[in-house]
Design a protein around this motif. Sequence first.
Motif, mmCIF file in Angstrom:
data_model
loop_
_atom_site.group_PDB
_atom_site.id
_atom_site.type_symbol
_atom_site.label_atom_id
_atom_site.label_comp_id
_atom_site.label_asym_id
_atom_site.label_seq_id
_atom_site.Cartn_x
_atom_site.Cartn_y
_atom_site.Cartn_z
ATOM 1 N N ASP B 20 112.148 17.026 -5.737
ATOM 2 C CA ASP B 20 112.340 15.907 -6.439
ATOM 3 C C ASP B 20 111.523 14.637 -6.023
ATOM 4 O O ASP B 20 110.973 14.833 -4.809
ATOM 5 N N ASP B 22 112.549 11.913 -5.154
ATOM 6 C CA ASP B 22 112.976 11.333 -3.845
ATOM 7 C C ASP B 22 112.530 11.864 -2.489
ATOM 8 O O ASP B 22 112.280 11.230 -1.592
ATOM 9 N N CYS B 88 110.819 16.557 -10.322
ATOM 10 C CA CYS B 88 112.281 16.143 -10.995
ATOM 11 C C CYS B 88 112.890 15.022 -10.423
ATOM 12 O O CYS B 88 112.703 14.567 -9.361
ATOM 13 N N GLY B 89 113.810 14.402 -11.246
ATOM 14 C CA GLY B 89 114.475 13.099 -10.868
ATOM 15 C C GLY B 89 114.039 11.916 -11.154
ATOM 16 O O GLY B 89 113.370 11.739 -12.297
ATOM 17 N N SER B 90 113.895 10.936 -10.304
ATOM 18 C CA SER B 90 113.627 9.440 -10.522
ATOM 19 C C SER B 90 112.090 9.624 -11.105
ATOM 20 O O SER B 90 111.335 10.360 -10.816
ATOM 21 N N SER B 91 112.032 8.462 -12.148
ATOM 22 C CA SER B 91 110.612 8.300 -12.612
ATOM 23 C C SER B 91 109.667 7.602 -11.741
ATOM 24 O O SER B 91 108.526 7.385 -12.180
ATOM 25 N N ARG B 92 110.016 7.245 -10.532
ATOM 26 C CA ARG B 92 108.888 6.339 -9.685
ATOM 27 C C ARG B 92 107.552 6.931 -9.633
ATOM 28 O O ARG B 92 107.331 8.126 -9.380
ATOM 29 N N GLU B 93 106.589 5.975 -10.100
ATOM 30 C CA GLU B 93 105.163 6.632 -10.176
ATOM 31 C C GLU B 93 104.636 6.572 -8.704
ATOM 32 O O GLU B 93 103.489 6.993 -8.497
ATOM 33 N N HIS B 94 105.648 6.243 -7.670
ATOM 34 C CA HIS B 94 105.101 6.064 -6.407
ATOM 35 C C HIS B 94 105.028 7.378 -6.109
ATOM 36 O O HIS B 94 104.247 7.639 -4.921
ATOM 37 N N ALA B 113 108.769 18.490 -14.239
ATOM 38 C CA ALA B 113 109.516 17.476 -14.842
ATOM 39 C C ALA B 113 108.755 16.453 -15.789
ATOM 40 O O ALA B 113 107.418 16.214 -15.330
ATOM 41 N N ILE B 115 108.725 13.328 -16.825
ATOM 42 C CA ILE B 115 108.153 11.795 -16.538
ATOM 43 C C ILE B 115 107.342 12.219 -15.429
ATOM 44 O O ILE B 115 106.290 11.616 -15.565
#
Lengths: 467, 216
Positions: B20, B22, B88-94, B113, B115
Amino acid sequence: MSGQTLFQKLWDAHVVHVESDGTTLLYIDRHLVHEVTSPQAFEGLKLAHRTPRRADAAIAVPDHNVPTTDRSQGIADPVSRLQVETLDANCAEFGITEFRMDDIRQGIVHVIGPEEGLTLPGMTVVCGDSHTSTHGAFGALAFGIGTSEVEHVLATQCLWQKPSKTMLVKVEGQLGKGVTAKDIALAIIGEIGTAGGTGYALEFGGSAIRALSMEGRMTLCNMAIEAGARAGMVAVDQITIDYVKGRPYAPKGAAWDQAVAWWNTLHSDGDAKFDRVIELDAAQIEPQVTWGTSPEMVTTINGRVPDPADAPSEVKRHDWTRALEYMGLAAGTPIAEIAVDKVFIGSCTNSRIEDLREAASVAKGRKVSPNVKLAMVVPGSGLVKRQAETEGLDRIFVEAGFEWREPGCSMCLAMNADRLEQGERCASTSNRNFEGRQGQGGRTHLVSPAMAAAAACAGHFVDVRKE
Amino acid sequence: MRKFSVLDGLVVPLDRANVDTDAIIPKQFLKSIKRAGFGPNLFDEWRYLDHGEPGKSNHDRPLNPDFVLNQPRYRDASVLLARDNFGCGSSREHAPWALQDYGIQAIIAPSFADIFYNNCFKNGILPIVLDVAVVDRLFRECEANEGYALTVDLDKQTVTTPTGESIRFDVDAGRKHRLLNGLDDIGLTLLQADKIKAYEERRKQEAPWLFSGSQQ
């Protein structure tokens, strides 16, 4: 020709231009902005000497970094503070409405959109946040985007997209007492897996979904992303329209009637074809508890931690073994025997007024177990907090030994000061049980608000239906 | 946008499913208001034995010797071999920013994933979907052969192994064109400004409440 799905209707209403390969320029009606994924987008705009095409379509709020304790001194962490101040400055510079930290309307971006009537049926809604799927509960096409796309929407009010495949998730029948939308969401993810929805837009239908309140539908759509689907949605019905009516930014007068006439068409036609259909029996769904480090690692309150030897594949065996090691759990342990150190009731999944009522009804007249170091309730917005206080829910929580906090994302992702320490185990109403999600080395078990409150009082997971 | 054409790169295998975002870049580093500098904190909780914080120097932090990126044979890898549902998970482009800053330019997995997959293209990283059996084999070959490198050719849509075997992959034509040429998405969209304006004019008649705005 067969009828249209809700997804197709929403898509068709927003097409600006189609390239020869089907890539579509899609118009975006509402852009929700928060402090974490927007600074680089605003910086990009400035470097290219661009300005927002429609500042009026955007709404901003700080939520991830904000403290949930006393805010009169501002944010102690200078890095977090700078990020929130950067949002304030960007919104002021570009004329974007922002509910600042001291505004009663401040809260989690996915709570305030619906609460204010900024999220409406039929809209395309985006935000630099994966849980944007929440807004699909209104019969809207809502999905999370990255920061490059945040900049793109600011500059053009559009996004380049290709249509998703469609999946109907049908839940028929009546939910048992003590079983909630959160349990439906986790049961679906347990069924199709965290990648089951990849490439799809999910539509939740069936009698059990139609019976859900708007808040329950938001919880369900919120977790579509945990099944891999960027978007989840529920058809518009009278429950949707009643919820929206009278909200501050909802249309009024003749515009309201005109809007409702269109909104009433926002459902999949009876003969619409989906690329995939799955069905669940609501009566069979029991309260869910995750045991691992992915939301698909889930069982029921009467289940046990599974044995990796029983995993369906080599890759999964490897993942389960690693998950049990991280979670500090032995295969075969009954879920109801797992003790918790902390309890978190909040997040964009479960921090609305009905969630708090549900948790309070379990906590009422009871005490948080002595082995629980911290049980906290974090309302989703300032208005949710005020409503809860009007109803006396805060007193129920505080008398039981819970902490009653200020609104924000809080310990769902622990970007502010609220977090798990190494090895701590948490019953959490949030959406992700990933390694380190709630703090490095922290161990998260996802549950409904009622199950979290019950775990806080018992000191371990317990079947809320027997409470 | 950064271009991608042909990459001849050392491969690092990350043998875990459902990695993910994260895990790719933990939340504390998301407090930055910049796009650059995330590479040293890529996979921070797996890569180091202590807790990382923004602003803390990473040079003298204790490395986790068991984590694959820390093994000397994989130093300077630019191709990441991964398992199902990567990102997967958060959309963070980081997450792609951190991978790109570290030096990863292509990621091969059986699935990504949505996004994250999309975010990669915005940052000059090519995500390549290959059949799970092929990915299994690449994992075995990579682990068995030190210095294992792959050649990724976006124009030809091929991944070539050290033995010269060429494996074809699919990529959306529009995305391929933009990545090959490093085109600016916003600039391209603004070429459609007349159509956007026409759409808005029509929608204002059909659904005026969508234009009443958030500025009350």
